[in-house]
Design a protein around this motif. Sequence first.
Motif, PDB file in Angstrom:
ATOM      1  N   THR A  68      37.838  11.889 -14.363  1.00 47.67           N
ATOM      2  CA  THR A  68      39.122  12.503 -14.666  1.00 47.67           C
ATOM      3  C   THR A  68      39.231  13.795 -13.876  1.00 47.67           C
ATOM      4  N   LEU A 142      47.128   7.644  -5.674  1.00 49.13           N
ATOM      5  CA  LEU A 142      46.388   8.523  -6.582  1.00 49.13           C
ATOM      6  C   LEU A 142      46.516   9.984  -6.147  1.00 49.13           C
ATOM      7  N   MET A 145      49.811  11.321  -7.234  1.00 46.32           N
ATOM      8  CA  MET A 145      49.818  11.654  -8.661  1.00 46.32           C
ATOM      9  C   MET A 145      49.225  13.041  -8.887  1.00 46.32           C
ATOM     10  N   CYS A 149      50.645  16.769 -10.312  1.00 47.49           N
ATOM     11  CA  CYS A 149      49.971  17.601 -11.324  1.00 47.49           C
ATOM     12  C   CYS A 149      49.781  19.024 -10.817  1.00 47.49           C
ATOM     13  N   VAL A 165      44.633  13.395 -13.967  1.00 46.16           N
ATOM     14  CA  VAL A 165      44.619  11.929 -13.842  1.00 46.16           C
ATOM     15  C   VAL A 165      43.224  11.405 -14.168  1.00 46.16           C
ATOM     16  N   ALA A 194      44.871   4.192 -12.776  1.00 43.81           N
ATOM     17  CA  ALA A 194      44.953   5.654 -12.857  1.00 43.81           C
ATOM     18  C   ALA A 194      46.073   6.021 -13.817  1.00 43.81           C
ATOM     19  N   ARG A 195      45.754   6.876 -14.791  1.00 39.19           N
ATOM     20  CA  ARG A 195      46.724   7.263 -15.820  1.00 39.19           C
ATOM     21  C   ARG A 195      46.713   8.785 -15.982  1.00 39.19           C
ATOM     22  N   TYR A 196      47.864   9.317 -16.363  1.00 39.30           N
ATOM     23  CA  TYR A 196      47.971  10.761 -16.579  1.00 39.30           C
ATOM     24  C   TYR A 196      47.355  11.158 -17.922  1.00 39.30           C
ATOM     25  N   GLU A 220      52.261   5.656 -12.985  1.00 39.11           N
ATOM     26  CA  GLU A 220      50.838   5.421 -13.157  1.00 39.11           C
ATOM     27  C   GLU A 220      50.440   4.157 -12.412  1.00 39.11           C
TER      28      GLU A 220
END
Length: 222
Positions: A68, A142, A145, A149, A165, A194-196, A220
């Motif tokens: 993460t 990724l 993403m 952030c 992420v 991949a997720r927030y 995502e």
Amino acid sequence: MAALQPRAGNAAVSRLIGGAPPAPLVVQRMVRPARTATLGRWENEVVWEGPVWGAFDRTGGGRSVHVTLGPGSRAPERSYGGSPPDPKECTVVNALIARDGGGWVRGHLWNDHLGGPGTSCNLSPMTSATNSQFNKGFEEPLKKMLWACMRHAQDNPTADHWYGVRFHVTAEGRRSVAKADPDYHVAEEFDHAARYVTKDKRTGTLTPAGAVVPAGFPAELL
């Protein structure tokens, strides 16, 4: 007259000589703007969890990674936070190249530009084409993403949380069941997602962000 001054003070002496007393000294307090609490620097929020490696060895490389990352993973000073593949690691690639005359690489499971090391735990034998597809289909999205952030952290310093992420990459299957065959170490495919997540700035608690993310965040990777 001079002898009176220490005892009577300036005002009394002034009255004795008929002068006006000196004006009192006025100290003005400057009004300062309220401080904006940033609760830490987003640039220092790099690796929040992990990495957790799956099985690996010096010959065949690694099979999975879970990690993460926070917004600091995209800070300018960390534009390249990992390391290139070490030729002494994931050595089956040498045998594959010798057999096929080229076309093989030591592919990073955790991208080196995001901090992934070039050691066997994080390397997997991939064809050059597979590595290119993996980069286009997963690694570059990724990075986008994590860019989102980072921008959110920069633009919202007083927010009570950061975005990051959580992702994994897993080598699935084997192209051969014979352990002596170099293809035994080659995955049939790679599963990745991949997720927030959010990190509370005060408690450090990580929570899946779910579907509620700021406007403009890339989707995502599921």
